[in-house]
Write a protein that holds these residues in place. Structure first.
Motif, PDB file in Angstrom:
ATOM      1  N   LYS A  79       0.765  -1.251  -0.079  1.00 18.51           N
ATOM      2  CA  LYS A  79       0.014  -0.105   0.094  1.00 18.51           C
ATOM      3  C   LYS A  79       0.615   1.227  -0.054  1.00 18.51           C
ATOM      4  O   LYS A  79       0.778   2.055  -0.988  1.00 18.51           O
ATOM      5  CB  LYS A  79      -0.980  -0.069   1.201  1.00 18.51           C
ATOM      6  N   GLU A  80       1.710   1.288   0.900  1.00 20.39           N
ATOM      7  CA  GLU A  80       2.530   2.599   1.069  1.00 20.39           C
ATOM      8  C   GLU A  80       3.470   2.759  -0.144  1.00 20.39           C
ATOM      9  O   GLU A  80       3.938   3.684  -0.523  1.00 20.39           O
ATOM     10  CB  GLU A  80       3.334   2.532   2.305  1.00 20.39           C
ATOM     11  N   ILE A  91       1.430   4.242  -3.099  1.00 25.16           N
ATOM     12  CA  ILE A  91       0.961   5.583  -2.643  1.00 25.16           C
ATOM     13  C   ILE A  91       2.491   6.427  -3.013  1.00 25.16           C
ATOM     14  O   ILE A  91       2.466   7.607  -3.583  1.00 25.16           O
ATOM     15  CB  ILE A  91       0.678   5.835  -1.041  1.00 25.16           C
ATOM     16  N   LYS A 143      -5.904   5.907  -6.939  1.00 24.87           N
ATOM     17  CA  LYS A 143      -6.681   6.022  -5.895  1.00 24.87           C
ATOM     18  C   LYS A 143      -7.032   4.456  -5.056  1.00 24.87           C
ATOM     19  O   LYS A 143      -7.850   4.371  -4.298  1.00 24.87           O
ATOM     20  CB  LYS A 143      -8.231   6.359  -6.263  1.00 24.87           C
ATOM     21  N   PRO A 155      -5.268   2.489  -3.401  1.00 25.92           N
ATOM     22  CA  PRO A 155      -5.141   1.950  -1.975  1.00 25.92           C
ATOM     23  C   PRO A 155      -6.115   2.308  -1.111  1.00 25.92           C
ATOM     24  O   PRO A 155      -6.041   1.878   0.275  1.00 25.92           O
ATOM     25  CB  PRO A 155      -3.895   2.602  -1.583  1.00 25.92           C
TER      26      PRO A 155
END
Lengths: 395, 314
Positions: free
Chosen positions: A278-279, A282, A289, A291
């Motif tokens: 996830k990170e 990002i 969008k 995550p």
């Protein structure tokens, strides 16, 4: 404008052993402008701590370890189809936000194995080992099967090899429309060309370097004209505003161009990734969008949409895909029995049962493709590699 | 470097500057010679006096107490700022790791004093154990913009680096709210992280700060009704509802069914709160014949249909 991935390649490292391979000559000729650097072995890359840039750098080498293997799938209770993967190209030049490869394969180059004879021999060994099983092999697990010429040269050799197989199919999976090298190859109906599909709005935001969806579908239509079976992967399905409208239009476009009778299979799989990704998404794709969807930690520890949300997405897509005569075989990739049951009204009893359902569907829908009618207990025992006749429930 | 007794009048103290390193503030027994060594003052000579590098709190305390002098380690003027900073960093690191905000302050000071990239990177590695990159330095430098109260909270809670970064990534209004939550309600670190994470995810998903939600959350924090922990719980629920609308709605529907099930007192129902596993488990603690009888009545009575409804809902 979409830049064919080959043009991204600026540098090719080739190991001493790979330099002797026929495939290497062909690959080097396909990248006339790339800088070629001969190295003793791939250790050179790790020892010199070269920056990780797999989209611009190829490493041609010979395979080490197991290249042909069972698809790793995911942990129970999610069901997997016992697909077989041939990992000849490791990494992908396309730049999809959700793709695990760019985080998982932390190598400074896209690795391409050039000892194709050994890889084909390993494939053959698998096929021979279970003569009553019907195998599906694919090269699109750790890379796009056709995005790079380096992968295509291997693909054509595989197509040739599969023409003589009676209990196996080859699937070449791509998000490009680069099929010109493939189209005229004699394939004897043993190769399925398949495409991952998502609505255009998702392509634009999440699949930057992939071909536009309409071009993928047009390429599939061409493949059908050349006698290929085709496959489609609605994967990853992404929960976006107005998803019904977008996925509905995509399915309409698909069936306007492709006869469902020529579709070997369609898979459905919703967005999923390991929590640590996830990170990274990002950081690397701040505009994405994905995550921020309603993702929970699944029983396999991967982030995925909350089950009832997934079911809602699937129900709509599954129903619409089935709203044709002779609908294709539709299956879920890495889904739970509860989802199968809710969407399809049944659930495969095990992975090996799902494997059987593939074989049965191919036998029924494509006469002559599967030499013997698969009978479930016999097939499952054979496919399970069991000599005792008992089915291993873990499979 | 020498240990000197320095006249306080020559020590230049900038009241608006927080200093670089966090300092112990308990100096009850400042006459004890032990304190000179446990929390010393580091100064660097300047043309007209001394610049404070460490020991701001001590100097302020002494100034307030009308003391005239302070014993201090004095770094000569000809020692570069980078070397002086390294001396103080070595002293701090001897007793504890550097807080992320201290790294951020060091980076800012290095920029101010035109410290070379090489020396800055070495100091960064000494403080963090990591190689510096431009992107990472940027993330650290953003910590200098955090509110002092938030900084205090994160230090007190021994927050990991990711939580520090998380706090800086919040847009202004959300960061103000986070600071208010910290001040008013003193949440646990994990609750604080959850709140920040959800605020940030909502902001990024909607590409704008959710003004209406922030006002609602602000009102909860400001409300005079309810204890701190109750307010935090309400706030948490509101955020969950916004971040996971379908999941929250489903949870509420399940709770609605559960509430209608009259369980015997010693019995409980558990299920996966993420609903990935569509099953439930019932556990009963039977101590007496009465417990057993009540459980039997439950199982033979309404339980099957109610549990069926619940499983279907799960």
């Amino acid at each position: 404008m979409i830049i064919p991935a080959d043009r991204l390649i600026k540098k090719i490292y080739l190991t001493a052993e790979s330099a002797e391979d026929e495939l290497t000559d062909e690959i080097l000729a396909a990248y006339p402008d790339a800088e070629k650097i001969a190295i003793d072995s791939e250790k050179y890359l790790s020892e010199n701590k070269l920056p990780v840039d797999p989209k611009r750098v190829l490493l041609l080498t010979r395979s080490k370890g197991e290249v042909v293997k069972d698809c790793p799938g995911t942990a129970a209770p999610y069901l997997c189809c016992r697909y077989q993967v041939i990992n000849q190209t490791l990494n992908c030049p396309l730049d999809c936000t959700y793709c695990i490869l760019q985080f998982y394969l932390n190598q400074p180059a896209t690795v391409v194995y050039t000892d194709y004879q050994a890889i084909i021999a390993a494939t053959e060994q698998r096929i021979i080992s279970q003569p009553r099983r019907f195998f599906r092999f694919g090269t699109g697990e750790l890379g796009d099967s056709l995005a790079l010429s380096a992968s295509q040269f291997f693909a054509v050799r595989l197509i040739d090899f599969f023409t003589s197989q009676t209990n196996a199919l080859l699937e070449l999976k791509t998000k490009t429309d680069r099929i010109s090298r493939i189209l005229d190859r004699p394939h004897d109906g043993r190769t399925v060309l398949s495409w991952s599909l998502n609505p255009a709005v998702i392509k634009r935001s999440e699949e930057r370097l992939a071909a536009p969806v309409e071009r993928r579908i047009k390429a599939a239509a061409k493949a059908v004209k050349h006698g290929f079976m085709v496959g489609f992967h609605f994967d990853p399905i992404i929960d976006i505003p107005d998803w019904e409208k977008h996925y509905g239009a995509l399915i309409d476009e698909l069936y306007e161009n492709i006869d469902p009778a020529r579709i070997a299979w369609i898979s459905l799989g919703s967005l999923r990734f390991p929590p640590s990704m996830k990170e990274k998404i990002i950081a690397r794709y701040p505009q994405s969008k994905i995550p921020y969807g309603e993702l929970i930690r699944g029983q396999d520890q991967k982030m995925r949409y909350f089950r009832l949300r997934r079911t809602g997405l699937y129900e709509f897509i599954y129903a619409k895909l089935n709203r044709v005569s002779n609908p294709p075989f539709i299956y879920f990739c890495m889904e739970s029995p509860a989802v199968w049951q809710a969407v399809c009204g049944f659930t495969p009893k095990s992975n090996v049962h799902l494997d059987y359902l593939f074989a049965e569907s191919l036998w029924r829908r494509f006469p002559g493709l599967v030499s013997q009618k698969p009978e479930r207990p016999v097939y499952e025992n054979a496919a399970n590699g069991s000599v005792s006749g008992k089915i291993n429930p873990e499979n | 470097m020498q240990i000197k007794t320095v006249e306080l009048v020559h020590v230049h103290l900038n009241d608006s500057w927080p200093g670089i390193f966090e300092e112990e503030d308990s100096r009850n027994d400042r006459l004890s010679p032990r304190n000179i060594f446990s929390a010393p003052v580091f100064l660097q000579s300047e043309v007209n006096g001394y610049k404070v590098l460490y020991g701001f709190g001590e100097i302020r305390t002494l100034q307030k107490s009308k003391a005239q002098t302070v014993p201090a380690f004095v770094i000569p003027r000809n020692v570069s700022f980078a070397s002086a900073l390294n001396i103080v960093a070595d002293f701090v690191l001897h007793s504890r790791p550097a807080w992320p905000v201290e790294v951020a302050r060091c980076l800012a000071e290095c920029q101010k004093h035109n410290v070379t990239t090489g020396k800055k990177s070495n100091l960064f590695k000494k403080l963090t154990g990591s190689e510096s990159t431009a992107a990472l330095e940027e993330r650290y430098l953003a910590l200098n913009r955090l509110d002092p109260l938030l900084i205090q909270f994160l230090i007190e809670k021994k927050a990991p680096l990711k939580t520090w970064f998380l706090a800086t990534e919040l847009p202004v209004a959300s960061q103000n709210l986070a600071q208010k939550i910290v001040t008013e309600s003193r949440p646990t670190l994990s609750l604080f992280e959850e709140i920040c994470r959800n605020l940030l995810d909502i902001y990024r998903r909607e590409a704008t700060e959710p003004a209406e939600l922030l006002t609602e959350l602000q009102n909860i924090v400001d409300s005079e009704a309810g204890s701190s922990s109750e307010k935090i719980e309400i706030l948490r629920m509101k955020l969950q509802e916004h971040r996971f609308p379908h999941l929250t709605q489903h949870r509420q529907e399940v709770l609605g069914i559960l509430e209608k099930i009259k369980l015997p007192t010693s019995t409980r129902i558990d299920y996966d709160k993420n609903f990935e596993d569509q099953s439930l488990s019932i556990s009963a603690r039977i101590k007496t014949a009465d417990d057993l009888e009540k459980f039997r009545e439950f199982i033979n009575g309404p339980a099957p249909s109610q549990l069926k409804q619940l499983v279907e809902k799960l």
